[in-house]
Design a protein around this motif. Structure first.
Motif, PDB file in Angstrom:
ATOM      1  N   ILE A  43      -0.365 -11.975  -0.981  1.00  0.00           N
ATOM      2  CA  ILE A  43       0.424 -11.851  -2.208  1.00  0.00           C
ATOM      3  C   ILE A  43       1.425 -12.993  -2.311  1.00  0.00           C
ATOM      4  N   LYS A  44       2.043 -13.356  -1.185  1.00  0.00           N
ATOM      5  CA  LYS A  44       2.975 -14.490  -1.171  1.00  0.00           C
ATOM      6  C   LYS A  44       2.273 -15.783  -1.574  1.00  0.00           C
ATOM      7  N   LYS A  45       0.989 -15.871  -1.244  1.00  0.00           N
ATOM      8  CA  LYS A  45       0.237 -17.089  -1.533  1.00  0.00           C
ATOM      9  C   LYS A  45      -0.447 -17.017  -2.896  1.00  0.00           C
ATOM     10  N   ASN A  46      -0.112 -15.977  -3.659  1.00  0.00           N
ATOM     11  CA  ASN A  46      -0.622 -15.828  -5.022  1.00  0.00           C
ATOM     12  C   ASN A  46      -2.133 -15.648  -5.100  1.00  0.00           C
ATOM     13  N   SER A  47      -2.693 -14.954  -4.118  1.00  0.00           N
ATOM     14  CA  SER A  47      -4.099 -14.562  -4.197  1.00  0.00           C
ATOM     15  C   SER A  47      -4.229 -13.318  -5.068  1.00  0.00           C
ATOM     16  N   GLU A  48      -5.421 -13.109  -5.607  1.00  0.00           N
ATOM     17  CA  GLU A  48      -5.725 -11.885  -6.336  1.00  0.00           C
ATOM     18  C   GLU A  48      -6.344 -10.907  -5.335  1.00  0.00           C
ATOM     19  N   VAL A  49      -5.569  -9.932  -4.908  1.00  0.00           N
ATOM     20  CA  VAL A  49      -5.953  -9.098  -3.773  1.00  0.00           C
ATOM     21  C   VAL A  49      -6.467  -7.729  -4.200  1.00  0.00           C
ATOM     22  N   THR A  50      -7.619  -7.379  -3.646  1.00  0.00           N
ATOM     23  CA  THR A  50      -8.155  -6.027  -3.780  1.00  0.00           C
ATOM     24  C   THR A  50      -8.297  -5.448  -2.384  1.00  0.00           C
ATOM     25  N   ILE A  51      -7.827  -4.229  -2.193  1.00  0.00           N
ATOM     26  CA  ILE A  51      -7.995  -3.604  -0.886  1.00  0.00           C
ATOM     27  C   ILE A  51      -8.940  -2.416  -1.018  1.00  0.00           C
ATOM     28  N   VAL A  52      -9.777  -2.261  -0.003  1.00  0.00           N
ATOM     29  CA  VAL A  52     -10.710  -1.140   0.054  1.00  0.00           C
ATOM     30  C   VAL A  52     -10.254  -0.201   1.143  1.00  0.00           C
ATOM     31  N   LEU A  53     -10.137   1.076   0.779  1.00  0.00           N
ATOM     32  CA  LEU A  53      -9.609   2.074   1.703  1.00  0.00           C
ATOM     33  C   LEU A  53     -10.548   3.263   1.789  1.00  0.00           C
ATOM     34  N   SER A  54     -10.384   4.012   2.853  1.00  0.00           N
ATOM     35  CA  SER A  54     -11.104   5.276   2.988  1.00  0.00           C
ATOM     36  C   SER A  54     -10.660   6.236   1.881  1.00  0.00           C
ATOM     37  N   PRO A  55     -11.580   7.030   1.344  1.00  0.00           N
ATOM     38  CA  PRO A  55     -11.191   8.035   0.349  1.00  0.00           C
ATOM     39  C   PRO A  55     -10.131   9.010   0.851  1.00  0.00           C
ATOM     40  N   LYS A  56      -9.974   9.085   2.173  1.00  0.00           N
ATOM     41  CA  LYS A  56      -9.000   9.999   2.772  1.00  0.00           C
ATOM     42  C   LYS A  56      -7.581   9.442   2.777  1.00  0.00           C
ATOM     43  N   THR A  57      -7.427   8.151   2.452  1.00  0.00           N
ATOM     44  CA  THR A  57      -6.103   7.526   2.481  1.00  0.00           C
ATOM     45  C   THR A  57      -5.184   8.167   1.443  1.00  0.00           C
ATOM     46  N   LYS A  58      -4.010   8.571   1.886  1.00  0.00           N
ATOM     47  CA  LYS A  58      -3.076   9.264   1.002  1.00  0.00           C
ATOM     48  C   LYS A  58      -2.179   8.278   0.254  1.00  0.00           C
ATOM     49  N   SER A  59      -1.839   8.643  -0.976  1.00  0.00           N
ATOM     50  CA  SER A  59      -0.981   7.786  -1.812  1.00  0.00           C
ATOM     51  C   SER A  59       0.379   7.570  -1.170  1.00  0.00           C
ATOM     52  N   GLU A  60       0.871   8.596  -0.459  1.00  0.00           N
ATOM     53  CA  GLU A  60       2.181   8.477   0.189  1.00  0.00           C
ATOM     54  C   GLU A  60       2.174   7.365   1.233  1.00  0.00           C
ATOM     55  N   HIS A  61       1.043   7.239   1.925  1.00  0.00           N
ATOM     56  CA  HIS A  61       0.923   6.176   2.930  1.00  0.00           C
ATOM     57  C   HIS A  61       0.964   4.806   2.268  1.00  0.00           C
ATOM     58  N   LEU A  62       0.261   4.649   1.152  1.00  0.00           N
ATOM     59  CA  LEU A  62       0.244   3.373   0.453  1.00  0.00           C
ATOM     60  C   LEU A  62       1.627   2.996  -0.049  1.00  0.00           C
ATOM     61  N   GLU A  63       2.343   3.963  -0.590  1.00  0.00           N
ATOM     62  CA  GLU A  63       3.707   3.716  -1.078  1.00  0.00           C
ATOM     63  C   GLU A  63       4.617   3.297   0.068  1.00  0.00           C
ATOM     64  N   ARG A  64       4.444   3.933   1.200  1.00  0.00           N
ATOM     65  CA  ARG A  64       5.280   3.617   2.358  1.00  0.00           C
ATOM     66  C   ARG A  64       4.984   2.210   2.875  1.00  0.00           C
ATOM     67  N   VAL A  65       3.719   1.829   2.874  1.00  0.00           N
ATOM     68  CA  VAL A  65       3.317   0.528   3.417  1.00  0.00           C
ATOM     69  C   VAL A  65       3.653  -0.620   2.468  1.00  0.00           C
ATOM     70  N   PHE A  66       3.380  -0.442   1.164  1.00  0.00           N
ATOM     71  CA  PHE A  66       3.485  -1.556   0.222  1.00  0.00           C
ATOM     72  C   PHE A  66       4.676  -1.484  -0.723  1.00  0.00           C
ATOM     73  N   GLY A  67       5.211  -0.314  -0.971  1.00  0.00           N
ATOM     74  CA  GLY A  67       6.384  -0.184  -1.823  1.00  0.00           C
ATOM     75  C   GLY A  67       6.213  -0.849  -3.168  1.00  0.00           C
ATOM     76  N   SER A  68       7.128  -1.752  -3.504  1.00  0.00           N
ATOM     77  CA  SER A  68       7.131  -2.406  -4.817  1.00  0.00           C
ATOM     78  C   SER A  68       5.959  -3.366  -5.015  1.00  0.00           C
ATOM     79  N   LEU A  69       5.215  -3.663  -3.967  1.00  0.00           N
ATOM     80  CA  LEU A  69       4.075  -4.570  -4.084  1.00  0.00           C
ATOM     81  C   LEU A  69       2.825  -3.872  -4.628  1.00  0.00           C
TER      82      LEU A  69
END
Length: 320
Positions: A28-54
């Motif tokens: 993101i710092k290098k201005n790439s267009e980033v897509t992440i692939v996650l397990s369907p089991k990944t919880k939204s709370e975890h994503l918010e905790r890891v990435f926050g405003s990003l």
């Protein structure tokens, strides 16, 4: 390197994991267009905790990557694929789940490579491990050393899956022209590393014990030396590797400052002002496994910047 990654469409599998999340933030710092692939089991709370405003700068797909068609869909219209999706864990977990680790990791990497070939992906990163080396190979351990047999039995399924991944990656590079970088990483540490029961790695396990003022028990005599690599040093070297050396050849990426497990435990106890004590066995420990980083220095100018003291202090300060 910043120019190379600018506006690149980059798919990161396992992007919310320990290493993957650091890679995503750097991209993101290098201005790439980033897509992440996650397990369907990944919880939204975890994503918010890891990435926050990003979060608003990342595209997210939840897919089962053991399903080939899902991987084929995920890699469509991408330029670079960085794979951090894998079944992993500490030594105990690897021993108890050997068959599962081999099955999942080999199936995943085959889905990845074939999908990238079909979709004409420009570059791919395969994460291997220093666990592929024979337990009796002499130090310093170079990439070209043979490791076809004599794996550590406790790591067998995991190590064999990584060996398989390397062979598959090299085959796709040589026969299909797929540009593949292979990183043999080892002993990575840093803030937010996991310490789940039966899956923890050495440093988060030691820190957890120190914070609870519990004794830190070390198998063997505690004299075995290991070179740990701080997460930011790994991230920068992985991106360099993809840019500069996607040639289907493995590159060791480890720290340059070996430390004994006993000294490591005492360092953590000291910095955390813990009342824990270090308990070592009377039996001899494993011999030192010093990994050569000569190739990494040559092909990407690899030079770890964070020493152990600063790395441990940073973890403890961030996670207070």
């Amino acid at each position: 390197m910043k120019i190379f990654w600018k506006n690149k469409k980059v798919l990161v599998t396992g992007g919310a994991g320990f290493i993957g999340s650091y890679i995503v933030k750097e991209l993101i710092k290098k201005n790439s267009e980033v897509t992440i692939v996650l397990s369907p089991k990944t919880k939204s709370e975890h994503l918010e905790r890891v990435f926050g405003s990003l979060m608003n700068k990342i595209s997210i797909e939840k897919l089962d990557l053991l399903d080939f068609n899902s991987f084929l869909k995920a890699t469509r219209n991408q330029e670079i694929v960085l794979n951090f999706a894998a079944k992993d864990g500490g030594a105990k977990f690897k021993l108890e789940h050997s068959t599962e680790l081999f099955r999942v990791n080999t199936q995943l990497v085959l889905n990845l490579l074939e999908s990238c070939r079909i979709n004409k992906i420009d570059r791919v990163l395969i994460m291997s491990s220093i666990d592929v080396y024979s337990k009796n190979v002499k130090s310093p351990i170079k990439e070209e050393y043979l490791y076809l047999s004599d794996f550590d039995e406790s790591l067998y399924g995991y190590a064999l899956s990584k060996r398989f991944s390397e062979i598959a990656a090299k085959t796709y590079y040589e026969r299909s022209g797929l540009k593949v970088a292979i990183a043999r990483a080892g002993n990575v540490y840093g803030p937010n590393d996991y310490s789940a029961k039966n899956k923890e790695r050495v440093i988060p396990a030691f820190i957890d014990k120190a914070r609870k003022n519990e004794d830190i028990t070390i198998w063997g005599n505690g004299l075995q030396k290991i070179a740990f690599l701080y997460i930011t040093d790994l991230v920068s070297s992985l991106l360099d590797l993809v840019e500069k050396y996607p040639v289907g050849e493995p590159v060791n990426l480890v720290g340059s400052e070996p430390i004994s497990l006993e000294d490591l435990a005492n360092l953590i106890i000291s910095f955390s002002k813990s009342k824990s004590k270090v308990v070592v066995g009377n039996e001899g420990g494993n011999k030192n496994r010093i990994i050569s980083i000569v190739r990494a220095k040559k092909v990407i100018g690899f030079s770890p910047k964070v020493n152990m003291k600063n790395g441990i202090e940073t973890i403890l300060n961030i996670s207070k």
